[in-house]
Structure formats: C-alpha cells, structure tokens
Motif scaffolding. Sequence first.
Motif, PDB file in Angstrom:
ATOM      1  N   ALA A   1      -4.578  -6.200 -15.268  1.00  0.00           N
ATOM      2  CA  ALA A   1      -5.895  -6.210 -15.898  1.00  0.00           C
ATOM      3  C   ALA A   1      -6.949  -6.721 -14.920  1.00  0.00           C
ATOM      4  O   ALA A   1      -6.683  -7.667 -14.168  1.00  0.00           O
ATOM      5  CB  ALA A   1      -5.880  -7.081 -17.147  1.00  0.00           C
ATOM      6  N   GLY A   2      -8.095  -6.127 -14.965  1.00  0.00           N
ATOM      7  CA  GLY A   2      -9.252  -6.598 -14.214  1.00  0.00           C
ATOM      8  C   GLY A   2     -10.129  -7.404 -15.152  1.00  0.00           C
ATOM      9  O   GLY A   2     -10.696  -6.857 -16.092  1.00  0.00           O
ATOM     10  N   VAL A   3     -10.222  -8.715 -14.902  1.00  0.00           N
ATOM     11  CA  VAL A   3     -10.833  -9.631 -15.862  1.00  0.00           C
ATOM     12  C   VAL A   3     -12.041 -10.320 -15.236  1.00  0.00           C
ATOM     13  O   VAL A   3     -11.971 -10.805 -14.105  1.00  0.00           O
ATOM     14  CB  VAL A   3      -9.827 -10.696 -16.327  1.00  0.00           C
ATOM     15  N   ALA A   4     -13.132 -10.370 -15.987  1.00  0.00           N
ATOM     16  CA  ALA A   4     -14.288 -11.186 -15.624  1.00  0.00           C
ATOM     17  C   ALA A   4     -14.187 -12.482 -16.411  1.00  0.00           C
ATOM     18  O   ALA A   4     -14.084 -12.460 -17.640  1.00  0.00           O
ATOM     19  CB  ALA A   4     -15.581 -10.461 -15.939  1.00  0.00           C
ATOM     20  N   LEU A   5     -14.222 -13.604 -15.696  1.00  0.00           N
ATOM     21  CA  LEU A   5     -14.078 -14.904 -16.363  1.00  0.00           C
ATOM     22  C   LEU A   5     -15.406 -15.409 -16.919  1.00  0.00           C
ATOM     23  O   LEU A   5     -15.428 -16.187 -17.881  1.00  0.00           O
ATOM     24  CB  LEU A   5     -13.488 -15.922 -15.386  1.00  0.00           C
ATOM     25  N   THR A   6     -16.482 -15.012 -16.286  1.00  0.00           N
ATOM     26  CA  THR A   6     -17.814 -15.440 -16.715  1.00  0.00           C
ATOM     27  C   THR A   6     -18.791 -14.280 -16.603  1.00  0.00           C
ATOM     28  O   THR A   6     -18.535 -13.306 -15.885  1.00  0.00           O
ATOM     29  CB  THR A   6     -18.334 -16.600 -15.852  1.00  0.00           C
ATOM     30  N   SER A   7     -19.924 -14.399 -17.297  1.00  0.00           N
ATOM     31  CA  SER A   7     -20.949 -13.360 -17.200  1.00  0.00           C
ATOM     32  C   SER A   7     -21.793 -13.545 -15.953  1.00  0.00           C
ATOM     33  O   SER A   7     -22.305 -12.582 -15.387  1.00  0.00           O
ATOM     34  CB  SER A   7     -21.850 -13.388 -18.435  1.00  0.00           C
ATOM     35  N   THR A   8     -21.939 -14.798 -15.507  1.00  0.00           N
ATOM     36  CA  THR A   8     -22.722 -15.094 -14.316  1.00  0.00           C
ATOM     37  C   THR A   8     -21.993 -16.158 -13.500  1.00  0.00           C
ATOM     38  O   THR A   8     -21.845 -17.283 -13.978  1.00  0.00           O
ATOM     39  CB  THR A   8     -24.130 -15.608 -14.684  1.00  0.00           C
ATOM     40  N   PRO A   9     -21.545 -15.868 -12.323  1.00  0.00           N
ATOM     41  CA  PRO A   9     -21.559 -14.522 -11.745  1.00  0.00           C
ATOM     42  C   PRO A   9     -20.515 -13.632 -12.399  1.00  0.00           C
ATOM     43  O   PRO A   9     -19.519 -14.115 -12.917  1.00  0.00           O
ATOM     44  CB  PRO A   9     -21.204 -14.781 -10.276  1.00  0.00           C
ATOM     45  N   TYR A  10     -20.797 -12.342 -12.374  1.00  0.00           N
ATOM     46  CA  TYR A  10     -19.861 -11.371 -12.937  1.00  0.00           C
ATOM     47  C   TYR A  10     -19.022 -10.819 -11.806  1.00  0.00           C
ATOM     48  O   TYR A  10     -19.511 -10.076 -10.963  1.00  0.00           O
ATOM     49  CB  TYR A  10     -20.624 -10.252 -13.640  1.00  0.00           C
ATOM     50  N   SER A  11     -17.786 -11.230 -11.754  1.00  0.00           N
ATOM     51  CA  SER A  11     -16.870 -10.698 -10.745  1.00  0.00           C
ATOM     52  C   SER A  11     -15.529 -10.450 -11.397  1.00  0.00           C
ATOM     53  O   SER A  11     -15.137 -11.172 -12.318  1.00  0.00           O
ATOM     54  CB  SER A  11     -16.730 -11.662  -9.561  1.00  0.00           C
ATOM     55  N   ILE A  12     -14.850  -9.419 -10.921  1.00  0.00           N
ATOM     56  CA  ILE A  12     -13.574  -9.005 -11.508  1.00  0.00           C
ATOM     57  C   ILE A  12     -12.419  -9.575 -10.696  1.00  0.00           C
ATOM     58  O   ILE A  12     -12.367  -9.404  -9.473  1.00  0.00           O
ATOM     59  CB  ILE A  12     -13.468  -7.478 -11.546  1.00  0.00           C
TER      60      ILE A  12
END
Length: 120
Positions: A95-106
């Motif tokens: 899975a490609g997961v973003a932990l936060t909206s800012t910064p948004y990184s996968i």
Amino acid sequence: QVQLVESGGGLVQAGGSLTLSCAASGSIFSINAMGWYRQAPGKQRELVARITTGTTYADSVKGRFTISRDNAKNTVYLQMTSLKPEDTAVYYCNAGVALTSTPYSINTYWGQGTQVTVSS
C-alpha cells in the motif's frame, strides 16, 4: 506507523478459489494505491494486481483474479478463481500511504505475506 495484515491464504486444489484480504491500520491520512505481489521459490517478487482509481493485472492472472478495495475499511481484496499450480507463492499486500496531509508524501508499506499453495 502503519501495519498491513493479510489473511485468506491456504491450500487449494487446481481449479479452486481463494480470497485474500489485507487490512491497513495505524496513523493513516489516506491510501493511494493498494496491490498484491507474489513470490514463488527461486523467483523474483512480481506484481499480481494493483488498484488505484483503476485496476492493473499481470497477464498471467487476467480473467481469473479480481482486485477490489473497501476504502472505509482500508482493506484490499484479491479474489482468485481457476487457480493453477503455477499460482503457488507467498502473496504480499502493498500500500502507498500518506501519513499526513501536510506534507503529503507517500510511503510504501508491505504485509508479512500469506502462503497460497495450489495442488495439481
């Protein structure tokens, strides 16, 4: 952190069916792509199926396997039908997961793998 937990593997006769599940949990803001890979003994890990807004399948499983996801449950499924002995492998969820909206990184996460064995 993020954990991917797979379930549903096992032993099945050729021509049979299995459904794999993979649930993601942890500090998840959003999940981009989810997918299934497999690795047979002595072979490299290969993509089986992937789902974002669309789906991608390996040629060897097209028409037999179906990937789907439940975004509310952060879960991806792999329905496998008409199984063949050459489908025998350890199947890994990805899975490609973003932990936060800012910064948004996968960030890419892997499950521990589940064994699928197809007997002839």
